[in-house]
Write a protein that holds these residues in place. Structure first.
Motif, PDB file in Angstrom:
ATOM      1  N   LEU A 186      13.908   6.759   1.055  1.00 50.25           N
ATOM      2  CA  LEU A 186      14.402   8.002   0.446  1.00 50.25           C
ATOM      3  C   LEU A 186      13.260   9.230   0.906  1.00 50.25           C
ATOM      4  CD1 LEU A 186      16.161   9.787  -1.531  1.00 50.25           C
ATOM      5  CD2 LEU A 186      14.256   8.912  -3.519  1.00 50.25           C
ATOM      6  N   HIS A 187      14.059  10.236   1.578  1.00 53.30           N
ATOM      7  CA  HIS A 187      13.161  11.281   2.173  1.00 53.30           C
ATOM      8  C   HIS A 187      13.229  12.611   1.026  1.00 53.30           C
ATOM      9  CE1 HIS A 187      13.731   9.931   6.672  1.00 53.30           C
ATOM     10  NE2 HIS A 187      14.295   9.290   5.977  1.00 53.30           N
ATOM     11  N   ARG A 188      12.256  13.149   1.167  1.00 55.81           N
ATOM     12  CA  ARG A 188      12.104  14.291   0.145  1.00 55.81           C
ATOM     13  C   ARG A 188      13.268  15.184   0.351  1.00 55.81           C
ATOM     14  NH1 ARG A 188       7.032  17.533   1.830  1.00 55.81           N
ATOM     15  NH2 ARG A 188       5.747  15.591   0.969  1.00 55.81           N
ATOM     16  N   MET A 216       9.243   6.591   9.259  1.00 51.42           N
ATOM     17  CA  MET A 216       8.474   5.195   9.136  1.00 51.42           C
ATOM     18  C   MET A 216       9.486   4.276   9.433  1.00 51.42           C
ATOM     19  SD  MET A 216       8.029   4.126   5.044  1.00 51.42           S
ATOM     20  CE  MET A 216       6.992   5.387   4.760  1.00 51.42           C
ATOM     21  N   VAL A 217       8.841   3.305   9.975  1.00 55.50           N
ATOM     22  CA  VAL A 217       9.765   1.901  10.340  1.00 55.50           C
ATOM     23  C   VAL A 217       9.074   0.958   9.714  1.00 55.50           C
ATOM     24  CG1 VAL A 217       9.837   0.453  12.169  1.00 55.50           C
ATOM     25  CG2 VAL A 217       9.894   2.933  12.852  1.00 55.50           C
ATOM     26  N   ILE A 218       9.992   0.020   8.971  1.00 54.01           N
ATOM     27  CA  ILE A 218       9.775  -0.978   8.193  1.00 54.01           C
ATOM     28  C   ILE A 218       9.321  -2.363   9.043  1.00 54.01           C
ATOM     29  CG2 ILE A 218      10.210  -2.566   6.205  1.00 54.01           C
ATOM     30  CD1 ILE A 218       9.971   0.349   5.639  1.00 54.01           C
ATOM     31  N   ILE A 219       8.070  -2.895   8.672  1.00 59.66           N
ATOM     32  CA  ILE A 219       7.839  -4.313   9.522  1.00 59.66           C
ATOM     33  C   ILE A 219       8.297  -5.382   8.761  1.00 59.66           C
ATOM     34  CG2 ILE A 219       6.138  -5.508  10.898  1.00 59.66           C
ATOM     35  CD1 ILE A 219       6.684  -2.650  11.844  1.00 59.66           C
ATOM     36  N   VAL A 220       9.081  -6.172   9.068  1.00 54.87           N
ATOM     37  CA  VAL A 220       9.718  -7.406   8.374  1.00 54.87           C
ATOM     38  C   VAL A 220       9.151  -8.793   8.819  1.00 54.87           C
ATOM     39  CG1 VAL A 220      11.652  -6.116   7.491  1.00 54.87           C
ATOM     40  CG2 VAL A 220      11.787  -7.547   9.676  1.00 54.87           C
ATOM     41  N   ASP A 252       4.382  12.412  -0.746  1.00 51.95           N
ATOM     42  CA  ASP A 252       4.781  11.759   0.158  1.00 51.95           C
ATOM     43  C   ASP A 252       6.348  12.219   0.727  1.00 51.95           C
ATOM     44  OD1 ASP A 252       2.687  10.018  -0.143  1.00 51.95           O
ATOM     45  OD2 ASP A 252       3.563   8.712  -1.625  1.00 51.95           O
ATOM     46  N   ALA A 253       6.457  12.325   1.867  1.00 56.29           N
ATOM     47  CA  ALA A 253       7.720  12.939   2.492  1.00 56.29           C
ATOM     48  C   ALA A 253       8.779  11.763   2.668  1.00 56.29           C
ATOM     49  CB  ALA A 253       7.617  13.416   3.657  1.00 56.29           C
ATOM     50  N   VAL A 254       8.354  10.376   2.702  1.00 54.91           N
ATOM     51  CA  VAL A 254       9.131   9.295   2.716  1.00 54.91           C
ATOM     52  C   VAL A 254       8.642   8.338   1.896  1.00 54.91           C
ATOM     53  CG1 VAL A 254      10.509   7.527   4.078  1.00 54.91           C
ATOM     54  CG2 VAL A 254       9.869  10.054   5.037  1.00 54.91           C
ATOM     55  N   VAL A 255       9.552   7.551   1.056  1.00 53.98           N
ATOM     56  CA  VAL A 255       9.134   6.595   0.155  1.00 53.98           C
ATOM     57  C   VAL A 255      10.072   5.239   0.307  1.00 53.98           C
ATOM     58  CG1 VAL A 255       8.500   5.823  -2.130  1.00 53.98           C
ATOM     59  CG2 VAL A 255       8.025   8.014  -1.310  1.00 53.98           C
ATOM     60  N   ALA A 281       0.845  -1.249  -0.093  1.00 47.59           N
ATOM     61  CA  ALA A 281      -0.119  -0.061   0.094  1.00 47.59           C
ATOM     62  C   ALA A 281       0.862   1.277  -0.113  1.00 47.59           C
ATOM     63  CB  ALA A 281      -1.090   0.041   1.031  1.00 47.59           C
ATOM     64  N   THR A 282       2.155   0.983   0.487  1.00 47.76           N
ATOM     65  CA  THR A 282       2.713   2.439   0.307  1.00 47.76           C
ATOM     66  C   THR A 282       3.545   2.652  -1.144  1.00 47.76           C
ATOM     67  OG1 THR A 282       4.891   0.919   0.852  1.00 47.76           O
ATOM     68  CG2 THR A 282       3.715   1.834   2.751  1.00 47.76           C
ATOM     69  N   ARG A 283       3.178   1.679  -2.078  1.00 46.29           N
ATOM     70  CA  ARG A 283       3.833   1.796  -3.525  1.00 46.29           C
ATOM     71  C   ARG A 283       5.094   2.169  -3.324  1.00 46.29           C
ATOM     72  NH1 ARG A 283       1.103   6.196  -6.363  1.00 46.29           N
ATOM     73  NH2 ARG A 283       1.306   7.350  -4.324  1.00 46.29           N
ATOM     74  N   PRO A 284       6.094   1.222  -3.051  1.00 41.44           N
ATOM     75  CA  PRO A 284       7.618   1.479  -3.143  1.00 41.44           C
ATOM     76  C   PRO A 284       8.145   1.651  -4.370  1.00 41.44           C
ATOM     77  CG  PRO A 284       7.001  -0.938  -2.721  1.00 41.44           C
ATOM     78  CD  PRO A 284       5.537  -0.066  -2.696  1.00 41.44           C
ATOM     79  N   LEU A 285       9.328   2.302  -4.518  1.00 39.90           N
ATOM     80  CA  LEU A 285       9.622   2.402  -5.761  1.00 39.90           C
ATOM     81  C   LEU A 285      10.963   1.715  -5.908  1.00 39.90           C
ATOM     82  CD1 LEU A 285       9.420   6.440  -5.846  1.00 39.90           C
ATOM     83  CD2 LEU A 285       8.065   4.668  -7.220  1.00 39.90           C
ATOM     84  N   GLN A 286      11.377   1.327  -7.430  1.00 45.60           N
ATOM     85  CA  GLN A 286      12.714   0.785  -7.531  1.00 45.60           C
ATOM     86  C   GLN A 286      13.731   1.521  -7.472  1.00 45.60           C
ATOM     87  OE1 GLN A 286      13.486  -2.565  -8.666  1.00 45.60           O
ATOM     88  NE2 GLN A 286      11.399  -3.310  -8.537  1.00 45.60           N
ATOM     89  N   GLY A 287      14.985   0.906  -6.901  1.00 47.45           N
ATOM     90  CA  GLY A 287      16.168   1.837  -6.652  1.00 47.45           C
ATOM     91  C   GLY A 287      16.777   2.189  -7.983  1.00 47.45           C
TER      92      GLY A 287
END
Length: 593
Positions: free
Chosen positions: A503-505, A546-550, A487-490, A467-473
């Motif tokens: 990646l922060h804005r 943002m904290v990533i849940i793994v 979005d301030a952080v992606v 749902a966060t729509r991540p982007l390819q590096g």
């Protein structure tokens, strides 16, 4: 007995900032006499200017120095090397090494005043102080090869300056390399001088190896070198840092014995020796030794007890639990400060006395010290020291049972300092006050989590990672730049779908660069079974947006080897919290802000 006697006011006489003008005569004396008078007057003005720079350097007023140099250039034209060397020394003392390098480059120009050995020595000292050792070695190499501008000679002061900077940094590897290359200028016969060994011992202490410094004494004696006072002072400092107080006392006795045996007054312990021993005895809680050292200092009439020694005495007595003794020494300082302005204490001494008495609840004494810390101390009182003084006043009031005064002080602290850190000592005192007030009368407007139990796993509150729509590096920023307007952080993922960073804005500064080159990696991540309370603490304490849940199938896997299943953000936390006024009457959890 409470000490309320105040220091007398201390005014510093303004420094002279005016220079002697070059007067023009109405008559027409001989040309030679007029030129001689003009040259003499110019030298006198530059001498006054140099003295002025030295005085401002002691106060670290670099901006004022630069302003007066510009005025002097307009008035006198080109300044001489002595004045510019003083300006470079001011830059080094104030920590602006880049400015010192720029001034050095200007002095090297053909139309400028030129450089000399003092200029190179000052620059080497500054480069070493700034840990720019590679530049310092290149500069020293140019001096050795004779390619340096001004043709300075390779001398002991140049090498000593860089060696001292390396010792201050604790870089023994480069220090030994320097001695291997240029140590021949420091030798006295077949061996190095005792000053070289003193610097090497200081380097061992600063590198965290005081035992190695103590072991160097055997090498010094084996070389047939007579230790001097600085050698013993350095060894005693190493013993204090390695908690070998008995060895320090043996060296102390050896100093006095050799001074009397060889009739060397320069080997008797000085005030630095006593100050170092006081620090060690205080750390060991050896009150008897502290009192013996203080009595011996007072017995030696030729020994001048300075402000640092008095401060060390008070600190040692406080650490040993002798509060009355500390107050007696403090009162002695107050009596002498009227005639000896240089004994005027610094804020550290007031704070050192306030801490134990605030813990004991002696509100009256702490209040008097708090009142006098600003007018009766010397030097700059940093905001950190002022804030701690306010915290200690609040602690003293609370421990004395004066809760209303403590609440009033806390209100003042919040208003003056715009908040209080919960991790500080004052924050712990504020937490006690908050516990007494309760939620309804809190001074901090706490927020509550009515829908959250801190012990629940975070996977019940997270947003799915997709749902966060991540982007390819590998994607270029110019192709997705509009995404960061919303979005301030992606999150950034690799070709296998693993989250590799955030990646922060504010980090998006290169349109043609790929996202992976600007992201912050690794991303803050937690397991899905982690409590939501811990995740909230991470967001509030670390400032993570943002904290990533793994979810890891392998318990030994790193965050890169785990699959991202969701995120928890600061925006989610803002939607979950409610003010206390909206949550009364329900079972709530406190969210620290």
């Amino acid at each position: 007995m409470l000490l309320t006697h105040a220091f007398s006011s201390f005014h510093i006489k303004p420094l002279r900032s005016s220079y002697i003008p070059i007067s023009s005569c109405s008559s027409s004396p001989p040309t030679r006499r007029r030129l001689l008078k003009t040259t003499t007057t110019r030298k006198s003005n530059l001498k006054i200017l140099t003295s002025r720079i030295v005085q401002l350097t002691r106060r670290k007023q670099l901006r004022q120095i630069l302003n007066e140099i510009e005025v002097a250039k307009k008035r006198f034209g080109k300044l001489n090397t002595i004045v510019m060397n003083a300006v470079m020394e001011a830059c080094v003392r104030c920590g602006d090494i880049d400015l010192a390098v720029r001034i050095f480059e200007e002095m090297k120009c053909p139309e400028a005043c030129g450089v000399d050995t003092v200029t190179y020595g000052t620059l080497l000292k500054g480069l070493g102080k700034a840990r720019r050792f590679d530049e310092a070695f290149r500069l020293l190499e140019s001096v050795e090869k004779g390619t340096a501008v001004g043709s300075p000679k390779l001398s002991a002061p140049l090498v000593f300056g860089l060696l001292n900077a390396l010792a201050e940094a604790g870089d023994l590897r480069r220090a030994n390399g320097l001695l291997a290359c240029y140590g021949f200028v420091l030798r006295e016969g077949e061996h190095f001088s005792v000053s070289v060994y003193n610097l090497l011992m200081k380097g061992h202490i600063n590198s965290g190896c005081p035992d190695a410094a103590i072991n160097m004494l055997n090498e010094i004696l084996h070389q047939g070198i007579m230790p001097d006072r600085l050698t013993y002072n350095t060894l005693i400092l190493a013993c204090v840092q390695s908690e070998k107080l008995d060895v320090a006392m043996q060296l102390f006795a050896e100093m006095k014995e050799k001074a009397e045996k060889f009739f060397r007054d320069d080997l008797f312990p000085d005030i630095v020796t006593y100050t170092t021993l006081l620090k060690g005895c205080g750390q060991a809680n050896d009150l008897v030794s502290v009192m013996q050292i203080v009595l011996e200092m007072k017995y030696r009439s030729e020994l001048y007890i300075d402000r640092t020694a008095y401060t060390a005495t008070v600190d040692a007595l406080l650490k040993c639990g002798s509060f009355k003794g500390a107050l007696c020494i403090f009162g002695e300082i107050q009596k002498q400060v009227g005639l000896k302005r240089e004994l005027r204490p610094k804020p550290h001494l007031y704070l050192s006395i306030m801490r134990p008495f605030a813990f004991r609840g002696d509100y009256h004494l702490v209040k008097n010290l708090h009142k006098r810390i600003l007018p009766d101390t010397t030097g700059t009182i940093l905001p950190v020291a002022q804030e701690e003084a306010d915290h200690l006043l609040m602690e003293a009031a609370l421990n004395a049972g004066q809760v209303d005064v403590a609440i009033k002080t806390l209100t003042y602290i919040v208003s003056r300092w715009k908040g209080i850190s919960w991790t500080s000592h004052g924050g712990m005192v504020a937490s006690r006050i908050e516990a007494l007030l309760g939620f309804s009368a809190s001074l901090f407007n706490p927020f509550l989590l009515p829908q959250v139990s801190p012990s629940e796993p975070v996977e019940g509150f997270m947003i799915p990672f997709e749902a966060t729509r991540p982007l390819q590096g590998t994607v270029k920023l110019k192709n997705v730049v509009m995404r960061f307007f919303n979005d301030a952080v992606v999150p950034i993922v690799d070709e296998w779908g693993s989250c590799t960073g955030l990646l922060h804005r504010k980090d998006c500064n290169q349109l043609d660069a790929s996202l992976s080159t600007m992201m912050r990696s690794p991303p803050p991540s937690v397991m899905a079974s982690t409590s939501v309370g811990h995740v909230i603490d991470l967001i509030l304490e670390k400032g993570y947006p943002m904290v990533i849940i793994v979810n890891c199938t392998d318990v030994y896997a790193t965050s890169y080897g785990c699959r991202a299943v969701g995120v928890f953000t600061l925006e989610q936390l803002k939607r979950l919290i409610k003010p206390v006024s909206e949550g009364k009457g329900t079972d709530l959890s406190l969210c620290r802000r």
